[in-house]
Motif scaffolding. Structure first.
Motif, PDB file in Angstrom:
ATOM      1  N   LEU A 234       0.821  -1.212   0.000  1.00 24.81           N
ATOM      2  CA  LEU A 234       0.000   0.000   0.000  1.00 24.81           C
ATOM      3  C   LEU A 234       0.854   1.260   0.000  1.00 24.81           C
ATOM      4  N   THR A 235       1.885   1.307   0.830  1.00 27.32           N
ATOM      5  CA  THR A 235       2.740   2.491   0.897  1.00 27.32           C
ATOM      6  C   THR A 235       3.504   2.675  -0.403  1.00 27.32           C
ATOM      7  N   ASN A 236       3.932   1.576  -0.997  1.00 24.84           N
ATOM      8  CA  ASN A 236       4.725   1.643  -2.214  1.00 24.84           C
ATOM      9  C   ASN A 236       3.919   1.994  -3.461  1.00 24.84           C
ATOM     10  N   ILE A 237       2.623   2.198  -3.315  1.00 22.05           N
ATOM     11  CA  ILE A 237       1.827   2.663  -4.462  1.00 22.05           C
ATOM     12  C   ILE A 237       2.409   3.967  -5.001  1.00 22.05           C
ATOM     13  N   VAL A 238       2.977   4.800  -4.127  1.00 24.27           N
ATOM     14  CA  VAL A 238       3.519   6.090  -4.559  1.00 24.27           C
ATOM     15  C   VAL A 238       5.031   6.049  -4.755  1.00 24.27           C
ATOM     16  N   ALA A 239       5.644   4.887  -4.683  1.00 27.68           N
ATOM     17  CA  ALA A 239       7.096   4.786  -4.854  1.00 27.68           C
ATOM     18  C   ALA A 239       7.507   5.307  -6.230  1.00 27.68           C
ATOM     19  N   GLY A 240       8.517   6.168  -6.249  1.00 28.61           N
ATOM     20  CA  GLY A 240       9.024   6.717  -7.499  1.00 28.61           C
ATOM     21  C   GLY A 240       8.132   7.741  -8.148  1.00 28.61           C
ATOM     22  N   GLU A 241       7.032   8.110  -7.480  1.00 28.89           N
ATOM     23  CA  GLU A 241       6.064   9.030  -8.066  1.00 28.89           C
ATOM     24  C   GLU A 241       6.269  10.460  -7.557  1.00 28.89           C
ATOM     25  N   ILE A 242       5.820  11.426  -8.363  1.00 33.57           N
ATOM     26  CA  ILE A 242       5.705  12.817  -7.934  1.00 33.57           C
ATOM     27  C   ILE A 242       4.214  13.119  -7.894  1.00 33.57           C
ATOM     28  N   VAL A 243       3.663  13.208  -6.693  1.00 31.68           N
ATOM     29  CA  VAL A 243       2.220  13.280  -6.478  1.00 31.68           C
ATOM     30  C   VAL A 243       1.782  14.748  -6.404  1.00 31.68           C
ATOM     31  N   PRO A 244       0.773  15.139  -7.155  1.00 30.19           N
ATOM     32  CA  PRO A 244       0.275  16.518  -7.042  1.00 30.19           C
ATOM     33  C   PRO A 244      -0.289  16.781  -5.647  1.00 30.19           C
ATOM     34  N   GLU A 245       0.013  17.940  -5.102  1.00 28.61           N
ATOM     35  CA  GLU A 245      -0.447  18.288  -3.761  1.00 28.61           C
ATOM     36  C   GLU A 245      -1.964  18.192  -3.647  1.00 28.61           C
ATOM     37  N   GLY A 246      -2.664  18.557  -4.719  1.00 29.59           N
ATOM     38  CA  GLY A 246      -4.116  18.557  -4.682  1.00 29.59           C
ATOM     39  C   GLY A 246      -4.745  17.192  -4.534  1.00 29.59           C
ATOM     40  N   SER A 247      -3.982  16.120  -4.778  1.00 26.48           N
ATOM     41  CA  SER A 247      -4.526  14.766  -4.669  1.00 26.48           C
ATOM     42  C   SER A 247      -4.362  14.182  -3.265  1.00 26.48           C
ATOM     43  N   LEU A 248      -3.796  14.970  -2.359  1.00 27.15           N
ATOM     44  CA  LEU A 248      -3.525  14.488  -1.010  1.00 27.15           C
ATOM     45  C   LEU A 248      -4.592  14.977  -0.029  1.00 27.15           C
ATOM     46  N   PRO A 249      -4.850  14.246   1.052  1.00 29.16           N
ATOM     47  CA  PRO A 249      -4.206  12.980   1.412  1.00 29.16           C
ATOM     48  C   PRO A 249      -4.765  11.805   0.613  1.00 29.16           C
TER      49      PRO A 249
END
Length: 424
Positions: A234-249
């Protein structure tokens, strides 16, 4: 993983942070490798500049028809020196990385000092241990008396630390998992994810299980690993990614089997279901902006607390001391339930804020809505909760004098309306 700039900025403070974990000074060793790496890289850049100039000189000499043998000899020597410097820089980098990746997360300032679980601090308690009016049994005594919990058969099938459940008890285990994950998705805002139960080494490295805790894992012949918890995929879903701030949390949950070798647990909790090689667990994972992780930690813990309250259990929240906080966590709350059969508090959920520790290992970053420069995400994980331990608690808390078990009201729709479990 730690930011080398933190070590450079204040080596003494970094050593003090590791000392809270019971570790000896390490900043000097890390900085020695950092200095060696940077020196080799600086020398390499200087050699590269000379090589480029030399190439121009050799070209000019050839165009002019002059002798370039000496220049070419210098070029050959430069190539050897550069290869040696590259090897030196790479070796220093490997050594520095090996030192840093073996070090646990820096603890939150609010984490109390202490050596082990006896120094953990109780923050608050929900309910009081009940007086049952008879001598309570432990869960394995209850389950065996019902004829629906068989450790001997499980041992024949797989060995020690496995359990075979049947009939209403098997259904109760299934009901617990289904009810909990539905609660988290429908009322707590988590997105359910079906994850691989086998992951590669890089995935386990990202959340901190490798390389330090390899002996706790079950490894396959093709170098994959059975997950010790759904936190890992589950945590590694975002591994290596650059996530837009607006999609958080981002909030994820999964109900999965978990597999642990229980290395180092010889002689501990050998009776019953408390410490198993295989068990079911509902996991919660949150990925947040750095400034939001503290509030998310509180929110996640309350989600787990609601599970225990709805099941009619007596529980308490404990903040783990420095010596008992896990490798990747900056701060951890444990939820403990009262087990009448054992006459003891036992951990049933653990909720941790890892801050950017795992994100650095995974290279998981956030792209801010305003401003420049990506920043590392914060990650949190928590049990929402361990199904086997919830089953243990339900059996011991809701046992009746006649040996039957009252099914908690919230689980009855998942049990076909059954309100009591009786012996076969």
């Amino acid at each position: 993983m730690h930011d080398i700039r933190i070590v450079r900025a204040d080596p003494a403070a970094f050593d003090a942070a590791m000392a809270r974990r019971g570790l000896p000074p390490i900043a000097g060793q890390v900085l020695a490798q950092d200095t060696a790496r940077r020196a080799a890289q600086q020398a390499l850049q200087e050699k590269q500049a000379r090589r480029n100039a030399l190439a121009r000189e050799i070209g000019q000499a050839k165009r002019n028809g002059t002798n370039s043998v000496a220049l070419e000899a210098e070029g050959a020597a430069l190539r050897e020196e550069m290869a040696a410097l590259e090897a030196q820089a790479a070796e220093a980098d490997r050594t520095q990385t090996a030192l840093l990746e073996a070090l646990p997360n820096i603890l939150d300032a609010e984490v109390p000092d202490g050596r082990d679980e006896t120094d953990n601090v109780v923050l608050h308690q929900h309910g009081k241990p009940p007086v049952l009016g008879f001598t309570p049994k432990q869960h394995f005594e209850i389950g065996e008396a019902l004829g629906q919990m068989d450790f001997a058969a499980a041992a024949r099938l797989a060995g020690a630390r496995f359990t075979l459940l049947s009939g209403p008890l098997a259904r109760l285990e299934r009901a617990l998992g289904q009810w909990m994950i539905t609660l988290h998705t429908e009322e707590h805002g988590y997105t359910e994810v079906s994850v691989p139960l086998l992951v590669n080494g890089a995935t386990l490295y990202g959340t901190g299980q490798l390389p330090k805790f390899g002996e706790d894992l079950f490894r396959t012949t093709d170098d994959r690993y059975l997950i010790p918890t759904a936190e890992v995929p589950l945590t590694n879903i975002v591994a290596g990614e650059i996530v837009p701030e607006g999609s958080l949390p981002r909030r994820y949950t999964a109900l999965t089997p978990c597999f642990r070798s229980e290395a180092g647990s010889a002689g501990r909790d050998t009776r019953g279901m408390l410490r198993q090689h295989q068990f079911q667990k509902v996991e919660m994972v949150s990925i947040t902006r750095p400034e939001d992780s503290e509030a998310e930690h509180e929110r996640m813990t309350r989600c787990a607390e609601r599970v225990l309250t709805e099941l009619g259990l007596v529980w308490r929240r404990v903040v783990l001391c420095a010596g008992d906080t896990g490798f990747s966590a900056a701060k951890t709350y444990d939820l403990e339930v009262w087990l009448p059969g054992q006459q003891a508090w036992r951990e049933i959920s653990s909720c941790s804020n890892c801050r950017d520790f795992q994100a650095r290992r995974m290279n998981a970053r956030m792209r801010p809505a305003e401003g420049k420069g990506n920043v590392f995400l914060h990650s949190l994980n928590g049990s929402g909760v361990a199904v086997g331990r919830a089953l243990i608690a339900v059996l011991e808390v809701h046992q009746q004098a006649d040996g039957s078990i009252l099914v908690p009201e919230v689980l009855r729709p998942w049990m076909g309306g059954l309100d009591r479990i009786v012996a076969n």
